[in-house]
Design an enzyme around this catalytic site. Sequence first.
Site, PDB file in Angstrom:
ATOM      1  N   GLY A   7      86.675  -5.709 -89.641  1.00 19.23           N
ATOM      2  CA  GLY A   7      86.330  -4.307 -89.902  1.00 19.23           C
ATOM      3  C   GLY A   7      85.028  -3.896 -89.240  1.00 19.23           C
ATOM      4  N   GLY A   8      84.683  -4.571 -88.143  1.00 17.07           N
ATOM      5  CA  GLY A   8      83.406  -4.298 -87.474  1.00 17.07           C
ATOM      6  C   GLY A   8      83.370  -3.012 -86.666  1.00 17.07           C
ATOM      7  N   GLY A  10      84.304  -0.141 -88.174  1.00 18.98           N
ATOM      8  CA  GLY A  10      84.143   0.919 -89.178  1.00 18.98           C
ATOM      9  C   GLY A  10      82.671   1.196 -89.432  1.00 18.98           C
ATOM     10  N   PHE A  11      82.420   1.892 -90.499  1.00 16.98           N
ATOM     11  CA  PHE A  11      81.064   2.362 -90.806  1.00 16.98           C
ATOM     12  C   PHE A  11      80.072   1.202 -91.057  1.00 16.98           C
ATOM     13  CE2 PHE A  11      78.683   3.792 -94.833  1.00 16.98           C
ATOM     14  CZ  PHE A  11      77.550   4.178 -94.141  1.00 16.98           C
ATOM     15  N   ILE A  12      80.305   0.414 -92.095  1.00 17.45           N
ATOM     16  CA  ILE A  12      79.316  -0.619 -92.442  1.00 17.45           C
ATOM     17  C   ILE A  12      79.397  -1.793 -91.469  1.00 17.45           C
ATOM     18  CG2 ILE A  12      78.365  -2.065 -94.285  1.00 17.45           C
ATOM     19  CD1 ILE A  12      79.795  -0.300 -96.319  1.00 17.45           C
ATOM     20  N   THR A 129      82.775  -3.860-103.709  1.00 20.05           N
ATOM     21  CA  THR A 129      82.207  -2.610-104.197  1.00 20.05           C
ATOM     22  C   THR A 129      81.899  -2.684-105.696  1.00 20.05           C
ATOM     23  OG1 THR A 129      82.860  -0.330-104.701  1.00 20.05           O
ATOM     24  CG2 THR A 129      84.635  -1.861-104.393  1.00 20.05           C
ATOM     25  N   ASP A 130      80.988  -1.833-106.139  1.00 21.26           N
ATOM     26  CA  ASP A 130      80.704  -1.748-107.583  1.00 21.26           C
ATOM     27  C   ASP A 130      81.841  -1.058-108.334  1.00 21.26           C
ATOM     28  OD1 ASP A 130      80.304   0.837-106.634  1.00 21.26           O
ATOM     29  OD2 ASP A 130      78.327   1.102-107.549  1.00 21.26           O
ATOM     30  N   GLU A 131      82.778  -0.440-107.591  1.00 18.78           N
ATOM     31  CA  GLU A 131      83.843   0.320-108.258  1.00 18.78           C
ATOM     32  C   GLU A 131      84.799  -0.586-109.028  1.00 18.78           C
ATOM     33  OE1 GLU A 131      85.390   3.615-106.016  1.00 18.78           O
ATOM     34  OE2 GLU A 131      83.601   3.719-104.783  1.00 18.78           O
ATOM     35  N   TYR A 154      92.176   2.210-105.006  1.00 17.22           N
ATOM     36  CA  TYR A 154      91.176   1.559-104.142  1.00 17.22           C
ATOM     37  C   TYR A 154      90.451   0.449-104.902  1.00 17.22           C
ATOM     38  CZ  TYR A 154      86.615   0.778-101.946  1.00 17.22           C
ATOM     39  OH  TYR A 154      85.481   0.193-101.425  1.00 17.22           O
ATOM     40  N   LYS A 158      90.430  -3.684-104.393  1.00 15.07           N
ATOM     41  CA  LYS A 158      89.218  -4.474-104.118  1.00 15.07           C
ATOM     42  C   LYS A 158      89.016  -5.525-105.216  1.00 15.07           C
ATOM     43  CE  LYS A 158      86.563  -3.976-101.255  1.00 15.07           C
ATOM     44  NZ  LYS A 158      86.483  -4.548 -99.878  1.00 15.07           N
TER      45      LYS A 158
HETATM   46  P1  NAD Z   1      85.467   2.071 -93.219  1.00 16.53           P
HETATM   47  O1  NAD Z   1      86.720   2.680 -93.726  1.00 16.53           O
HETATM   48  O2  NAD Z   1      84.473   2.911 -92.520  1.00 16.53           O
HETATM   49  O3  NAD Z   1      85.808   0.863 -92.245  1.00 16.53           O
HETATM   50  C1  NAD Z   1      86.789  -0.090 -92.563  1.00 16.53           C
HETATM   51  C2  NAD Z   1      87.178  -0.786 -91.262  1.00 16.53           C
HETATM   52  O4  NAD Z   1      88.195  -1.751 -91.584  1.00 16.53           O
HETATM   53  C3  NAD Z   1      87.794   0.167 -90.225  1.00 16.53           C
HETATM   54  O5  NAD Z   1      87.226  -0.097 -88.969  1.00 16.53           O
HETATM   55  C4  NAD Z   1      89.278  -0.167 -90.256  1.00 16.53           C
HETATM   56  O6  NAD Z   1      89.919   0.046 -88.998  1.00 16.53           O
HETATM   57  C5  NAD Z   1      89.256  -1.638 -90.642  1.00 16.53           C
HETATM   58  N1  NAD Z   1      90.487  -2.047 -91.310  1.00 16.53           N
HETATM   59  C6  NAD Z   1      91.082  -1.481 -92.395  1.00 16.53           C
HETATM   60  N2  NAD Z   1      92.217  -2.134 -92.699  1.00 16.53           N
HETATM   61  C7  NAD Z   1      92.352  -3.132 -91.793  1.00 16.53           C
HETATM   62  C8  NAD Z   1      93.329  -4.135 -91.571  1.00 16.53           C
HETATM   63  N3  NAD Z   1      94.426  -4.218 -92.324  1.00 16.53           N
HETATM   64  N4  NAD Z   1      93.150  -4.993 -90.554  1.00 16.53           N
HETATM   65  C9  NAD Z   1      92.059  -4.908 -89.747  1.00 16.53           C
HETATM   66  N5  NAD Z   1      91.103  -3.954 -89.887  1.00 16.53           N
HETATM   67  C10 NAD Z   1      91.252  -3.087 -90.908  1.00 16.53           C
HETATM   68  O7  NAD Z   1      84.831   1.346 -94.492  1.00 16.53           O
HETATM   69  P2  NAD Z   1      83.309   0.967 -94.784  1.00 16.53           P
HETATM   70  O8  NAD Z   1      82.694   2.038 -95.546  1.00 16.53           O
HETATM   71  O9  NAD Z   1      82.699   0.491 -93.527  1.00 16.53           O
HETATM   72  O10 NAD Z   1      83.524  -0.265 -95.777  1.00 16.53           O
HETATM   73  C11 NAD Z   1      83.506  -1.616 -95.313  1.00 16.53           C
HETATM   74  C12 NAD Z   1      83.695  -2.535 -96.507  1.00 16.53           C
HETATM   75  O11 NAD Z   1      82.636  -2.333 -97.442  1.00 16.53           O
HETATM   76  C13 NAD Z   1      84.980  -2.295 -97.280  1.00 16.53           C
HETATM   77  O12 NAD Z   1      85.501  -3.530 -97.672  1.00 16.53           O
HETATM   78  C14 NAD Z   1      84.546  -1.484 -98.493  1.00 16.53           C
HETATM   79  O13 NAD Z   1      85.405  -1.707 -99.588  1.00 16.53           O
HETATM   80  C15 NAD Z   1      83.167  -2.066 -98.734  1.00 16.53           C
HETATM   81  N6  NAD Z   1      82.218  -1.176 -99.400  1.00 16.53           N
HETATM   82  C16 NAD Z   1      82.024   0.095 -98.941  1.00 16.53           C
HETATM   83  C17 NAD Z   1      81.088   0.913 -99.556  1.00 16.53           C
HETATM   84  C18 NAD Z   1      80.821   2.319 -99.058  1.00 16.53           C
HETATM   85  O14 NAD Z   1      80.110   3.064 -99.712  1.00 16.53           O
HETATM   86  N7  NAD Z   1      81.334   2.722 -97.917  1.00 16.53           N
HETATM   87  C19 NAD Z   1      80.365   0.435-100.648  1.00 16.53           C
HETATM   88  C20 NAD Z   1      80.592  -0.878-101.099  1.00 16.53           C
HETATM   89  C21 NAD Z   1      81.515  -1.677-100.453  1.00 16.53           C
HETATM   90  P1  TYD Z   2      83.002   9.328-102.123  1.00 17.59           P
HETATM   91  O1  TYD Z   2      82.053   9.524-100.996  1.00 17.59           O
HETATM   92  O2  TYD Z   2      84.453   9.594-101.876  1.00 17.59           O
HETATM   93  O3  TYD Z   2      82.774   7.837-102.663  1.00 17.59           O
HETATM   94  P2  TYD Z   2      83.369   7.121-103.993  1.00 17.59           P
HETATM   95  O4  TYD Z   2      84.464   7.922-104.543  1.00 17.59           O
HETATM   96  O5  TYD Z   2      83.854   5.825-103.448  1.00 17.59           O
HETATM   97  O6  TYD Z   2      82.208   6.974-104.923  1.00 17.59           O
HETATM   98  O7  TYD Z   2      82.559  10.238-103.335  1.00 17.59           O
HETATM   99  C1  TYD Z   2      81.269  10.137-103.904  1.00 17.59           C
HETATM  100  C2  TYD Z   2      81.198  11.075-105.079  1.00 17.59           C
HETATM  101  O8  TYD Z   2      81.287  12.412-104.597  1.00 17.59           O
HETATM  102  C3  TYD Z   2      82.362  10.904-106.050  1.00 17.59           C
HETATM  103  O9  TYD Z   2      81.884  11.114-107.373  1.00 17.59           O
HETATM  104  C4  TYD Z   2      83.326  11.996-105.671  1.00 17.59           C
HETATM  105  C5  TYD Z   2      82.407  13.092-105.159  1.00 17.59           C
HETATM  106  N1  TYD Z   2      82.983  13.954-104.098  1.00 17.59           N
HETATM  107  C6  TYD Z   2      82.929  15.336-104.218  1.00 17.59           C
HETATM  108  O10 TYD Z   2      82.428  15.881-105.217  1.00 17.59           O
HETATM  109  N2  TYD Z   2      83.451  16.092-103.200  1.00 17.59           N
HETATM  110  C7  TYD Z   2      84.035  15.545-102.101  1.00 17.59           C
HETATM  111  O11 TYD Z   2      84.522  16.298-101.226  1.00 17.59           O
HETATM  112  C8  TYD Z   2      84.055  14.117-101.985  1.00 17.59           C
HETATM  113  C9  TYD Z   2      84.683  13.453-100.784  1.00 17.59           C
HETATM  114  C10 TYD Z   2      83.512  13.352-103.011  1.00 17.59           C
END
Ligand code: NAD
Ligand code: TYD
Length: 347
Positions: A7-8, A10-12, A129-131, A154, A158
């Site tokens: 997942g390199g 994507g965002f994180i 995730t904390d979720e 979701y 996880k």
């Molecule tokens: P993201 O959606 O931006 O990126 C996810 C990446 O994984 C993408 O590049 C996607 O193409 C790849 N991917 C998805 N399914 C795949 C599969 N089947 N095979 C190969 N690649 C696949 O997500 P993110 O925000 O970068 O999150 C990364 C990780 O961190 C996730 O596991 C997420 O649950 C966890 N996380 C995210 C947050 C947050 O706030 N974004 C917080 C805590 C934990």
């Molecule tokens: P989100 O960024 O989707 O993260 P998560 O649901 O994984 O915590 O949402 C963060 C918070 O913002 C969540 O309480 C839902 C709220 N939210 C809105 O109020 N409006 C929006 O359009 C979105 C996407 C989220």
Amino acid sequence: MRILVTGGSGFIGSAFLNRYVPNNSQHQFLNIDKLGYASHPLNTAELESLSNYSFARADLASFERVQELVTAFEPDRVFHFAAESHVDRSIRAPLEFVQSNVLGTANLLEACRQIWDGDQQPVFLSVSTDEVFGSLGESGAFSETTPYDPHSPYSASKASADHFCRAYYDTFKLPVKITNCSNNYGPRQFPEKLIPLMILNAMEDKPLPVYGEGLNVRDWLFVDDHCEALWQVAERGRVGETYCIGGGHDVPNIEIVRGITKLMSERRGVASLDHLITFVKDRPGHDFRYAIDSSKLRTELGWKPSCTFEEGLARTMDWYLGNPEWVRQVRSGEYQQWIESHYGVAH
Ligand code: NAD
Ligand code: TYD
């Protein structure tokens, strides 16, 4: 070391690679990503020319493909980021989350189990995730001992992935570490999540859709601080353990949105953008509050966030304002067509 990052693109995951690949030429990095909608090749563009970085397009849901890549690369360390990550999408299409997050994680664990024979000291760090802990009331915070209670597809996927990781540790002694982090924000986050969606809508005078009354609380951490915690846990954290990671900035969503309108109105030189805030129908099963007690990570490993929320938000907003081509491309879907023609369909 050979470091496998899933997942390199994507965002994180891309924040992680951009932070560690250039400064660690002694380590080889392989990024495996299916290049789904939330990823973008531009996210890793600066790494393409580096000899310690390579990329393979693959879907973790295919065991044969994962096994082939893991066997060929022989990683010493795995940072498992790949997942479907958006709660609202999981409500629309839950099974995609089972495929990528549950099956994908199980496939990766199994492929590693097959090559790690006990002579090395590898690490499998699963980024969670904390979720998974569910929803808090008005007080308290999640910690490593909080029982799992996921509510959305979701978070259920996880939680299931975390259980598979623990099962591989308990059963096979696979050297697993799990981190549970709060909401991240920063550059390159796909603009479906709260902060980038609000930034881009506020930039374009579009409505800012706040679910319910905007009173749900999330804890926010700048993405680079999350990455640093992950690196430290992989280096020095204990095998078989869980570490909770949080920013200590837990506030109601409406406060986050007002912070964005204030900063954006300053950047745009307008009096106020608060009139764009629009309260909309709540998310089904919307968890009320998340907060993290990260004292284990702070005391054991000495980690703490390096930037305040205000600094992180300003950096994030300026990144989105400074990268209109990235914004255009991720929103257009045009690049997905290019991906299909360039790489073929992921298998
Ligand atoms: P993201 O959606 O931006 O990126 C996810 C990446 O994984 C993408 O590049 C996607 O193409 C790849 N991917 C998805 N399914 C795949 C599969 N089947 N095979 C190969 N690649 C696949 O997500 P993110 O925000 O970068 O999150 C990364 C990780 O961190 C996730 O596991 C997420 O649950 C966890 N996380 C995210 C947050 C947050 O706030 N974004 C917080 C805590 C934990
Ligand atoms: P989100 O960024 O989707 O993260 P998560 O649901 O994984 O915590 O949402 C963060 C918070 O913002 C969540 O309480 C839902 C709220 N939210 C809105 O109020 N409006 C929006 O359009 C979105 C996407 C989220």
